[in-house]
Structure formats: C-alpha cells, structure tokens
Motif scaffolding. Structure first.
Motif, short mmCIF file in Angstrom:
data_model
loop_
_atom_site.label_atom_id
_atom_site.label_comp_id
_atom_site.label_asym_id
_atom_site.label_seq_id
_atom_site.Cartn_x
_atom_site.Cartn_y
_atom_site.Cartn_z
N LYS A 126 0.85 -1.20 0.00
CA LYS A 126 0.00 0.00 0.00
C LYS A 126 0.88 1.24 0.00
CE LYS A 126 -4.20 -1.88 1.87
NZ LYS A 126 -5.26 -1.81 2.88
N ALA A 127 0.54 2.19 -0.87
CA ALA A 127 1.42 3.34 -1.10
C ALA A 127 0.70 4.65 -0.86
CB ALA A 127 1.93 3.30 -2.54
N MET A 128 1.50 5.67 -0.54
CA MET A 128 0.99 7.04 -0.43
C MET A 128 1.81 7.95 -1.33
SD MET A 128 0.37 9.48 2.90
CE MET A 128 2.08 9.79 3.36
N LEU A 129 1.11 8.74 -2.15
CA LEU A 129 1.78 9.74 -2.99
C LEU A 129 1.73 11.08 -2.29
CD1 LEU A 129 0.48 9.21 -6.65
CD2 LEU A 129 2.84 8.99 -5.86
N ILE A 130 2.84 11.83 -2.37
CA ILE A 130 2.93 13.14 -1.74
C ILE A 130 3.09 14.19 -2.83
CG2 ILE A 130 4.26 14.56 -0.11
CD1 ILE A 130 5.25 11.89 1.15
N ASP A 131 2.15 15.10 -2.93
CA ASP A 131 2.18 16.23 -3.86
C ASP A 131 2.21 15.83 -5.35
OD1 ASP A 131 2.05 18.24 -1.89
OD2 ASP A 131 4.22 18.14 -1.54
N THR A 152 0.88 18.45 0.61
CA THR A 152 1.46 19.07 1.82
C THR A 152 0.88 20.45 2.08
OG1 THR A 152 3.29 19.91 0.48
CG2 THR A 152 3.67 17.83 1.70
N HIS A 153 0.26 21.05 1.06
CA HIS A 153 -0.42 22.34 1.23
C HIS A 153 -1.19 22.63 -0.06
CE1 HIS A 153 3.39 23.22 -0.79
NE2 HIS A 153 2.86 24.32 -1.27
N THR A 154 -2.00 23.69 -0.04
CA THR A 154 -2.71 24.12 -1.26
C THR A 154 -1.69 24.79 -2.16
OG1 THR A 154 -4.73 24.45 0.01
CG2 THR A 154 -4.59 25.52 -2.15
N HIS A 155 -1.41 24.16 -3.29
CA HIS A 155 -0.36 24.65 -4.18
C HIS A 155 -0.84 25.84 -5.01
CE1 HIS A 155 2.27 21.28 -3.31
NE2 HIS A 155 1.23 20.48 -3.43
#
Ligand SMILES: [Fe+2]
Length: 346
Positions: free
Chosen positions: A24-29, A55-58
C-alpha cells in the motif's frame, strides 16, 4: 517502509512511500499533468495507491490529488485548514497516517500557507514548501506568514534528529536531498537569524507573483475545474472585507442580522463542522448560475462563509462584481468558527 526515487524529475517534487509488506502506497504532492506516469509507476512496482496527500494548497501547479482520488478511490488527505472541499481525511499536528503496516507522523508547519504540513517518515521528512534545500518557501501570499514559518522550521523541523533527511516539494537548483543538521547549520535564510531578522529578510525579497497564480490556486482551493467559472482576480479578492468569527457572531445576534451565505458543498454544510443557523446554502460552483436567489436580500449586508475562508472570499469578490456592495467574509471560515466554540446546526 519502502522509498523510491522522486517521480517528476523536475523542479516540483512528487514522492511515494509504501508499506513493504502490503504494497500500500501514499503519494505526496502529485501533479495533475503526471497522473498517467504515477499510475504506470504504481502498476509497474506492484503498489496499490492507498492515500494521496498534498502538503499544502499549491499555487504554482494544478494538483493531481483530486483526480487520483476520483480515479482510484485512494484517500485524499490534507491539513484541516485546507480549503478544498473534496478532502476525505483532515489531519492535524501529531496525527499518524497509516498505509498498510507503515505509518508516518504529521507535523503542522504553517508559514508558507496556513495548511502546510511536513510528513515525518523515520529517517526522513517531507517538508513541502516550508523548508527548502538552502532556502525556504515564500510566505508572501495565500495566507503565508514569515513569523509562523520561522517557528515551524526552528520549533518543529529543527527539533528532529540532525541526521533526518530533508525532501522538499520544490528545488530549483538541482538538489535532491539534504538533512536537518545541514539546513540548521548552513541554510542562508535561517541559520543564525532571529525571528525578527527572518521576518525582515522575507519582507525584503519582493518576488514577482507566480505565473497564472489565480488560474492555478482557485481550482486547487475549490476543486472546481469548470472552464466557465469566472474566478475573480487578486485585486478583487484583496478588496473583500474580512470579519472575525466573533464579529460575525455579534452581527448575527442583532435585531437586523445580515444574510449568511454558505458556499460549501451540501455534504459539508451538514457535515462535522455544521453550519450557522439561518444561513442559506449556494455552493461556490453554482453561485454564478443561482445569484438571482439573492435578489430578495439585496438591501441586507451579506456575510459569506465556507470551510477555511478561501472559497467564501472568492464568492464575496464575485458578488461585489455583480453589484452587491455590503459583502463580508468570515475569516478562516467554519474551521475557526468551531475552534471558537460558536454555535452550529448540523
Ligand atoms: Fe507551495
């Protein structure tokens, strides 16, 4: 936990972390333009996308998080101050995010934006745009605050072990990783500077606004991708008068209360944050088509409300443009309203 090379190979960074036992994986940004690449990579690596986190609203690129969530059913995770309506899990300082048998810790590190988080994954930390390699993210728009940023970096990130690897969301000079100890000693923005010196330095930088900032920011804040939606520009947004939660409470308690217009989606209106009694609901994406419904209230001031105060600022600016003059915004939205323990209906 398994780690992989950064996926974009460009200035914007997208990382993937995975549980070595379950895949199971998590993608960041993730970037919207690279969604096909991510799905191909996950399939090739025999990983299942369990979670996507921004990680924040880009402000500089359209997020791929919404579409990846829609395509795969992966959880969509952001900080509770994030304005976007489609987030399925809101996180806060100290929370743990689990995927399979792996887990990471959430550090709330505001300053670049109010909803900025860093993800601490044992030997490394994904710092978003708060702490960059030999730099720091901007703090001059979208709710940025240089003082908060200093506190986040020195108080939360520099409290991690010196050998912790640092992986930021952007790098413009070809760096791929650093460490907390290295940044603590050599980061030219922050090493050896007091909070006051840092705030003064950031105020002196005068960067130009990113290209197409509103075209990118507003869909990322609202999850509205409709080309026909005419978003207000920055100058119009800056004209919107902001009211604190306490000010709004005082106004709605008077003999002639203003109209409270809630522009969230209907599931949010009846969701965990509830809504203000007597408010009417017109989701932001429907506002331009349903503005006639406000005609009976033209004589009254209007206070616009949403989750974090961002979509409602957009709506307030749209109403100004349509000739409504006494329009106000509930600053920081229903998140702040609930934090102040003001009354809600569900
Ligand atoms: Fe950013």
């Amino acid at each position: 936990m398994r780690h992989f090379p950064e996926l974009n190979r460009g200035k914007c960074k997208c990382y993937v972390v995975a549980c070595e036992h379950t895949g199971k994986a998590m993608l960041i940004d993730p970037l919207r333009e690279n969604i096909s690449r991510y799905l191909a990579f996950l399939a090739y690596s025999r990983l299942t996308l369990d979670a996507v986190i921004d990680t924040h609203t880009h402000a500089d690129h359209p997020t791929g998080a919404f579409q990846l969530h829609a395509l795969t059913g992966a959880r969509l995770i952001m900080h509770r101050r994030a304005p976007a309506p489609v987030v399925t899990e809101h996180i806060e300082q100290g929370d743990t995010i689990r995927f399979g048998e792996a887990s990471v810790q959430v550090l709330h590190t505001p300053g670049h934006t109010p909803d900025s988080v860093s993800i601490y994954a044992g030997d490394r930390v994904f710092t978003g745009d708060v702490l960059l390699i030999n730099g720091t993210g901007r703090a001059d728009f979208a709710g940025g605050d240089a003082g908060q940023q200093y506190d986040s970096i020195t108080g939360r990130l520099f409290a991690l072990p010196d050998e912790t690897l640092v992986f930021p969301a952007h790098d413009y000079r070809g760096h791929t990783q650093s460490s907390i100890g290295h940044e603590k000693r050599t980061n030219p923005r922050i090493a050896g500077r007091s909070r006051e010196e840092y705030v003064a330095l950031m105020a002196s930088l005068n960067f130009p606004m990113p290209d197409k900032i509103q075209e990118v920011l507003q869909p990322n804040q609202s999850a509205i991708e409709d080309d026909r939606t005419k978003f207000p520009d920055l100058a119009e947004l800056n004209r919107v008068r902001q009211l604190s939660a306490d000010d709004v409470m005082n106004q709605i308690s008077t003999q002639n209360p203003p109209l409270v217009l809630d522009v969230r989606d209907s599931n949010e209106y009846c969701g965990e944050l509830g809504h203000i009694a007597g408010s009417i609901l017109i989701p932001l994406g429907e506002l331009s088509g349903r503005v006639k419904e406000l005609e009976p209230y033209r004589g009254r001031p209007i206070i616009v409300v949403c989750r974090a105060g961002v979509r409602s600022t957009t709506a307030a600016a749209m109403l100004y443009g349509l000739g409504y003059e006494r329009v106000y915004n509930l600053k920081d939205g229903m998140v702040e309203w609930n934090d102040r323990k003001l009354p809600v209906e569900r």
